[in-house]
Design an enzyme around this catalytic site. Structure first.
Site, PDB file in Angstrom:
ATOM      1  CB  CYS A  77      62.580  19.543  52.009  1.00 53.71           C
ATOM      2  SG  CYS A  77      63.206  19.040  50.409  1.00 53.71           S
ATOM      3  CB  CYS A 189      70.542  18.458  51.265  1.00 53.11           C
ATOM      4  SG  CYS A 189      69.526  16.965  51.254  1.00 53.11           S
TER       5      CYS A 189
HETATM    6  N1  DGL Z   1      66.184  16.661  52.181  1.00 56.59           N
HETATM    7  C1  DGL Z   1      65.945  17.379  51.002  1.00 56.59           C
HETATM    8  C2  DGL Z   1      66.604  18.761  51.002  1.00 56.59           C
HETATM    9  O1  DGL Z   1      66.821  19.340  52.058  1.00 56.59           O
HETATM   10  C3  DGL Z   1      65.929  16.719  49.644  1.00 56.59           C
HETATM   11  C4  DGL Z   1      66.505  15.369  49.391  1.00 56.59           C
HETATM   12  C5  DGL Z   1      65.993  14.752  48.111  1.00 56.59           C
HETATM   13  O2  DGL Z   1      64.892  14.225  48.152  1.00 56.59           O
HETATM   14  O3  DGL Z   1      66.669  14.857  47.066  1.00 56.59           O
HETATM   15  O4  DGL Z   1      66.882  19.318  49.984  1.00 56.59           O
END
Ligand code: DGL
Length: 274
Positions: A77, A189
């Site tokens: 993430c 993301c």
């Molecule tokens: N998948 C996550 C990222 O790479 C975050 C998504 C979220 O929960 O806002 O930033």
């Protein structure tokens, strides 16, 4: 390192299903490994929260995985990496690997075109992104575009038309140039890897869409190899166990659907992790 330790799983977490894009890449890169994936759905989404709050929930997610017995932790993430990676590293002695928007490969491949970076509001606000931006902004025009609510739409498995509508509005409002002037889209993301097709349809076929999953999976492999931590060949992998802080009845099948999508369906047979 002894073999028993090497054969422990690699822990992976994200706020939801986004990190499954990286998980799939790691399964291809390290097929002898076992993985435990935590979808921190009770705290999702991370993107609109404050840095302090993401720090606390990310450290809790990391602790939960550590308690399961893992040999390394992957923060799948970008948002959690920006807010919490140094704190997680301070608390745990195991290798901890994070993610950042793949701006470097984008600039190297891009030539003269314009690069847009799609990410959560928190990722684009943090120092980690600012430093990356400063490092490469001299070589290319980089346009960061925060996408509040987009990870949520992906979690809800929104229809492609709805995703395309969201993208044309948010990108159209953020930039003054025509979409066909964009040469590269960086996915900052992990959730956005699941809407590559919609992104290409909206921006146009000239734009190359780049994410950091392949590079990060290779990086994890290198770190494990350097530390003598790779599982023995013929270990029980590849296998995956999903955990969630949310409702398992709803979240685990969702994770399995996204993993099947990310692995391109039946190309690989996974074993259940006991
Ligand atoms: N998948 C996550 C990222 O790479 C975050 C998504 C979220 O929960 O806002 O930033």
């Amino acid at each position: 390192m002894n073999n028993n330790f090497n054969n422990l799983p690699i822990g992976v977490f994200d706020s939801g299903v986004g990190g499954i894009s990286l998980l799939a890449e790691m399964i291809w890169t390290m097929p002898s490994e076992q993985f435990i994936y935590l979808s921190d759905s009770a705290n999702a989404p991370y993107g609109p929260k404050s840095c302090n709050c993401i720090r606390d929930i990310s450290v809790s997610a990391a602790r939960l995985l550590m308690e399961k017995g893992i040999k390394a932790l992957v923060v799948a993430c970008n948002t959690a990496t920006s807010a919490a990676i140094t704190f997680i590293r301070e608390e745990f002695e195991l290798p901890v690997i994070g993610m950042e928007p793949a701006i470097k490969p984008a600039v190297e491949k891009n030539g003269q075109g314009k690069i847009i970076v799609l990410a959560t509001p928190l990722t684009l606000k943090e120092t980690k992104f600012y430093n990356l931006f400063q490092r490469f902004n001299c070589c290319a025009e980089i346009i960061p575009i925060p996408c509040p609510g987009l990870a949520e739409l992906i979690e809800l498995e929104a229809r492609p038309e709805k995703i395309r509508e969201y993208l044309s509005n948010i990108i159209g409002d953020a930039i003054r140039i025509q979409f066909d002037e964009i040469s590269t889209v960086v996915l900052g993301c992990t959730h956005y890897c699941f809407i590559r097709e919609e992104i290409s349809q909206v921006i146009g076929p000239q734009a190359v869409v780049i994410d950091g999953t392949e590079g990060t999976a290779r990086h994890v492999l290198r770190i494990l190899d350097d530390g003598g931590l790779l599982a023995a060949e013929g270990n029980k992998g590849p296998s995956v166990k999903f955990l969630t802080t949310g409702d398992p009845k709803q979240v685990i099948p969702l994770c399995e659907r996204f993993l099947a999508k990310a692995l391109k369906k039946d190309r690989l047979k996974l074993l259940p992790l006991k």
